[in-house]
Each structure stands twice: as C-alpha cells, then as structure tokens.
Design a protein around this motif. Structure first.
Motif, mmCIF file in Angstrom:
data_model
loop_
_atom_site.group_PDB
_atom_site.id
_atom_site.type_symbol
_atom_site.label_atom_id
_atom_site.label_comp_id
_atom_site.label_asym_id
_atom_site.label_seq_id
_atom_site.Cartn_x
_atom_site.Cartn_y
_atom_site.Cartn_z
ATOM 1 N N VAL A 17 1.291 -0.940 -0.169
ATOM 2 C CA VAL A 17 0.436 -0.118 -0.551
ATOM 3 C C VAL A 17 1.163 1.322 -0.248
ATOM 4 C CG1 VAL A 17 -0.242 -0.045 2.107
ATOM 5 C CG2 VAL A 17 -1.975 1.571 1.139
ATOM 6 N N GLU A 18 0.227 2.564 -0.996
ATOM 7 C CA GLU A 18 1.553 3.451 -1.171
ATOM 8 C C GLU A 18 0.757 4.549 -0.001
ATOM 9 O OE1 GLU A 18 2.547 5.828 -4.739
ATOM 10 O OE2 GLU A 18 3.469 4.112 -4.659
ATOM 11 N N SER A 19 1.694 5.940 0.257
ATOM 12 C CA SER A 19 1.217 6.601 1.276
ATOM 13 C C SER A 19 2.569 7.674 0.941
ATOM 14 C CB SER A 19 1.510 6.973 2.695
ATOM 15 O OG SER A 19 1.023 7.332 3.631
ATOM 16 N N VAL A 20 2.769 8.786 2.099
ATOM 17 C CA VAL A 20 3.610 9.309 1.782
ATOM 18 C C VAL A 20 3.455 9.984 3.527
ATOM 19 C CG1 VAL A 20 3.206 10.752 -0.544
ATOM 20 C CG2 VAL A 20 1.963 11.276 1.662
ATOM 21 N N GLY A 21 5.170 10.126 3.594
ATOM 22 C CA GLY A 21 5.902 10.816 4.664
ATOM 23 C C GLY A 21 6.736 11.473 4.596
ATOM 24 N N THR A 22 7.182 12.330 6.117
ATOM 25 C CA THR A 22 8.484 13.317 6.320
ATOM 26 C C THR A 22 9.055 12.299 7.144
ATOM 27 O OG1 THR A 22 6.739 14.754 5.664
ATOM 28 C CG2 THR A 22 8.702 15.421 6.267
ATOM 29 N N VAL A 23 10.477 12.753 6.910
ATOM 30 C CA VAL A 23 11.595 11.968 7.975
ATOM 31 C C VAL A 23 11.838 13.145 8.650
ATOM 32 C CG1 VAL A 23 14.407 11.974 7.188
ATOM 33 C CG2 VAL A 23 13.464 11.700 5.296
ATOM 34 N N ARG A 24 12.480 12.385 10.044
ATOM 35 C CA ARG A 24 12.142 13.621 11.427
ATOM 36 C C ARG A 24 13.401 12.247 11.645
ATOM 37 N NH1 ARG A 24 8.017 16.307 11.695
ATOM 38 N NH2 ARG A 24 6.535 15.490 11.471
ATOM 39 N N ALA A 25 14.670 13.137 12.630
ATOM 40 C CA ALA A 25 16.142 12.760 12.904
ATOM 41 C C ALA A 25 15.148 11.487 14.370
ATOM 42 C CB ALA A 25 16.248 13.512 14.105
ATOM 43 N N ARG A 26 16.100 11.057 14.436
ATOM 44 C CA ARG A 26 15.471 9.751 15.568
ATOM 45 C C ARG A 26 15.303 10.948 17.169
ATOM 46 N NH1 ARG A 26 19.059 4.619 17.103
ATOM 47 N NH2 ARG A 26 20.806 6.561 16.792
ATOM 48 N N GLU A 27 16.291 12.036 17.174
ATOM 49 C CA GLU A 27 16.302 13.072 18.422
ATOM 50 C C GLU A 27 16.894 13.981 18.039
ATOM 51 O OE1 GLU A 27 16.037 11.747 21.366
ATOM 52 O OE2 GLU A 27 16.196 10.168 21.438
ATOM 53 N N ALA A 28 16.180 15.053 18.101
ATOM 54 C CA ALA A 28 15.917 16.086 17.451
ATOM 55 C C ALA A 28 15.828 17.564 18.596
ATOM 56 C CB ALA A 28 15.454 16.560 16.586
ATOM 57 N N VAL A 29 16.395 18.053 18.897
ATOM 58 C CA VAL A 29 16.549 19.277 19.575
ATOM 59 C C VAL A 29 17.478 20.780 19.123
ATOM 60 C CG1 VAL A 29 18.859 19.063 21.303
ATOM 61 C CG2 VAL A 29 17.094 19.549 22.278
ATOM 62 N N THR A 30 16.743 21.921 19.951
ATOM 63 C CA THR A 30 17.110 23.158 19.686
ATOM 64 C C THR A 30 17.774 23.044 20.493
ATOM 65 O OG1 THR A 30 15.260 23.836 18.219
ATOM 66 C CG2 THR A 30 16.676 25.207 19.612
ATOM 67 N N ILE A 31 19.574 23.602 20.593
ATOM 68 C CA ILE A 31 20.328 23.644 21.647
ATOM 69 C C ILE A 31 19.921 25.673 21.947
ATOM 70 C CG2 ILE A 31 22.311 24.326 22.265
ATOM 71 C CD1 ILE A 31 21.342 21.458 21.805
ATOM 72 N N THR A 32 19.758 24.986 23.469
ATOM 73 C CA THR A 32 19.638 27.096 24.188
ATOM 74 C C THR A 32 20.551 26.404 25.047
ATOM 75 O OG1 THR A 32 17.847 26.374 25.670
ATOM 76 C CG2 THR A 32 17.021 27.410 23.533
ATOM 77 N N SER A 33 20.949 27.766 25.965
ATOM 78 C CA SER A 33 20.806 28.232 26.760
ATOM 79 C C SER A 33 20.324 28.732 28.715
ATOM 80 C CB SER A 33 22.089 29.619 27.137
ATOM 81 O OG SER A 33 22.698 29.559 28.909
ATOM 82 N N LYS A 34 20.413 27.441 29.561
ATOM 83 C CA LYS A 34 19.646 27.504 31.004
ATOM 84 C C LYS A 34 20.008 29.430 31.512
ATOM 85 C CE LYS A 34 20.311 22.788 31.986
ATOM 86 N NZ LYS A 34 20.524 22.096 33.031
ATOM 87 N N VAL A 35 21.384 29.854 31.189
ATOM 88 C CA VAL A 35 21.191 31.251 32.197
ATOM 89 C C VAL A 35 21.663 32.106 31.279
ATOM 90 C CG1 VAL A 35 21.965 30.120 34.292
ATOM 91 C CG2 VAL A 35 23.888 30.874 32.040
ATOM 92 N N ALA A 36 21.325 33.490 31.353
ATOM 93 C CA ALA A 36 21.935 34.720 30.352
ATOM 94 C C ALA A 36 23.482 34.894 30.739
ATOM 95 C CB ALA A 36 20.888 35.884 31.157
#
Length: 372
Positions: A72-91
């Motif tokens: 059966v045919e469909s469509v999909g989008t690739v996603r990383a197994r783990e993905a995160v936006t890197i940010t800082s906890k402090v100023a």
C-alpha cells in the motif's frame, strides 16, 4: 410491415443471446437457439461452441507460480531519531563557539562557552573559605584528646565546614551552566549566535539532530490495520535521489484511528549511515502488506468477468471447462488467482469469445511466458 416484423424478431433473438452469455452458462441453461429449435440453422449452425464446424482453436498458457508482494502506498516526512534546539539555561555573554556548522559532535561536547570570569572568582573565594573551615575543624579535633574544648564549638566548626562545601558546589554548578553541551551525539545545524552576543535563557543557539537512524511518519487507511505489524517492510523513495530505494521497517503503530480521515499513523525507522535522508525530506512510502512466495498467476486476458464474479476457461480432456476463480493482486499484464486453479493448468488466453462451457477445443499454441 413484413420488414419491420423481421427486424423485431432479430432484435429479440439478439437480446436473448446476450442475456444467456452473461447468465445462462452459470445456471446450465440451453442457448436461445436451442430453445427455439433453431440450433444448427444457417451457415453458422455451430454457434459459439463450434458445433458442426469442429473443435474451437484456442491459445493457452499454463498457470505459473511466482512470488508477489502486496503493498500500500502513502507519503511521509523524514524526522531525526533525536532532535533538539540548543539553548542556554542562563543569561550571559558568548565567550567561545565550540562547533562548526554542519559538523558531527559527540555527546557532552561543549558547543558554547559563556563568559565565566565573575563566577570563577566566586568559586575561588568559596574554595578558600572551605579550606579555612576545614583547617579550623582539623585543629579543633587534634586538640580534643589533650585539651578541653566545648562540644558546641566543635559543632559550630563542623557546620561552617559543611556550609563552605555547599557554597563550592553551588558555584561549580553555576559555572557548569555557563557551558552549553551536546546532550547526545549528532550533527549540528546553523549557528544563530556570535561571540560577544548577550543571550537570554531559551535563546536558540543551533540545532542538533541524530540522523544515523531516522524515523518516517505516514498514514494508511484503517482497512489495512489488521495486515500490518511492527517489523513490516517499508520502502521509501524521493525525487531527490531518483531511482534509489531506502529500506526500513515499521517501528510503531498508533493506538488510535483518526475519526476524520479513517486512517492510522505509522512510524517507520530507516538506517541512515550516509545521512542521505535529512529531516524534513518528503518521501513516497510503500508498505509491504503481504509476501506470497508461491502465488498463482494467469494472463489478464484470460479473465472472463461476469458481474462481480470472474471466470477462466481451463482445457481439460480436450474441452473448455468454465471455472470460477477468486482474484488477488493485479500485476502488469497478469492477475493473481487466490482460489479456483492449480499450478500448471492450461488456461485459455486467446479465443475465449468463441467458447462456452464444455465445448470441444483444439490447442493451436501454448505460450510459455506472460503475454504482456
């Protein structure tokens, strides 16, 4: 008037003949010419069965066995197994960038170092106070065997030593927060800060994706739910890579069905050692429903459909036997037979228009390969 009457009779006979072609043979009814006592009349007296003209010449082909894969045919989008936006906890002010855009980093690698001069001084002071508190406590404990010292004084020194240790640990933790590390191994994206920039908690620094193995999410109609399971084969292709095919497996099937689309979400996983599959890439998905190694196939032109049923003519003992069959998967030029035939049986592929059940036939040619 005589001419009109003759045309009317021919029209009635034609209608009877057409109706018998679709329904008469199923119930063993005689052809309309026989019912009217006209069988054999005229130069074509043999009718659709050949009659006095002898056996009907036909071309046959044996039912062949071959593996088939139902998908059966469909469509999909690739996603990383783990993905995160890197940010800082402090100023803080960015002191150093520890990565290059697009490179692969290991877990725990320092991506950004914030200015820590003030905290380092605070940590040095806390460590000095801790050393002094420990020295006082050691001197007091050494004097105790030979000199008298109040128990309350000893307890006070022990408390001061513990407080100094706490201040050191607190300063070390705050210092660690000024160092932004990679939470897992992966590939960093574009840098969104520069050295010297003042950033606040939550300010995006870069992205980090683990793409050594990726996930692809897609949906399939609920009618296929009972035919899929974890481990089912999945094939994906993308316009970006032409004829290349990527092989994966079903990892997770959603526990709920979308009531609006009557479909179920499926998550598959693909090995991605060369990182060709990048997060966000659009893919066409083919999900394997079933693989049958010994499927029975006949040429598509051998099928004689009547309503919602299907028939073929099998040559047995020199006669065309009309056999009802259950169809399966349709392939280019061929049809899978799920019930009604056996492997190797000769099936008429050309000449079925002149056949009826149990008519004598003469095999003029036996095909050895699909006719398409």
């Amino acid at each position: 008037m005589k001419t009109i009457t003759q045309v009317a009779v021919l029209a009635v006979l034609g209608g009877l003949g057409a109706g018998w072609h679709y329904y008469g043979e199923q119930f063993g009814l005689k052809p309309p010419l026989e019912l009217l006592g006209l069988q054999g009349a005229g130069p074509q007296g043999g009718g659709r069965g050949g009659g006095s003209s002898g056996p009907v010449g036909v071309i046959v082909q044996a039912v062949r066995v071959a593996p088939v894969v139902e998908r059966v045919e469909s469509v999909g989008t690739v996603r990383a197994r783990e993905a995160v936006t890197i940010t800082s906890k402090v100023a803080g002010i960015v002191e150093r960038i520890g990565f290059t855009e697009g490179e692969r980093v290991e877990a725990g690698s320092t991506l950004v170092q914030l200015d820590a001069a003030a905290l380092r001084a605070e940590l040095d002071q806390a460590r000095a106070l801790l050393d002094d508190a420990r020295n006082q406590l050691d001197r007091a404990r050494r004097l105790q065997p030979g000199a008298t010292i109040a128990a309350q004084r000893l307890e006070t020194l022990e408390a001061l030593s513990r407080q100094a240790e706490g201040r050191v640990r607190q300063a070390e933790a705050r210092l660690e927060e000024l160092r932004v590390n990679a939470p897992f191994a992966g590939r960093v994206g574009l840098r969104q800060v520069s050295p010297g920039a003042l950033i606040q908690p939550g300010t995006p620094i870069t992205t980090l994706d683990d793409t050594a193995r990726v996930r692809v999410e897609f949906s399939i109609p609920e009618v296929y739910l009972a035919r899929i399971h974890a481990g089912s084969g999945v094939t994906a292709r993308s316009a970006a890579y032409g004829a290349r095919r990527f092989e994966g497996q079903v990892a997770v099937i959603d526990t709920r069905i979308d009531p609006a689309t009557r479909s179920v979400r499926v998550i598959s996983e693909f090995d991605n050692a060369d990182e060709a599959l990048r997060p966000g890439l659009f893919l066409t998905i083919e999900l394997v429903l079933e693989e049958r190694e010994h499927a029975l196939l006949v040429a598509e032109e051998a099928i004689d459909p009547v309503g919602d049923r299907a028939y073929v003519f099998v040559v047995r003992d020199g006669r065309a036997r009309r056999q009802e069959v259950k169809l399966g998967l349709r392939l280019p030029g061929e049809v899978e037979i799920r019930e009604g035939l056996n492997a190797g049986e000769p099936v008429v592929v050309r000449g079925i228009q002149r056949l009826r059940n149990d008519v004598p036939v003469r095999v003029t040619e036996t095909l050895t390969r699909p006719t398409s």
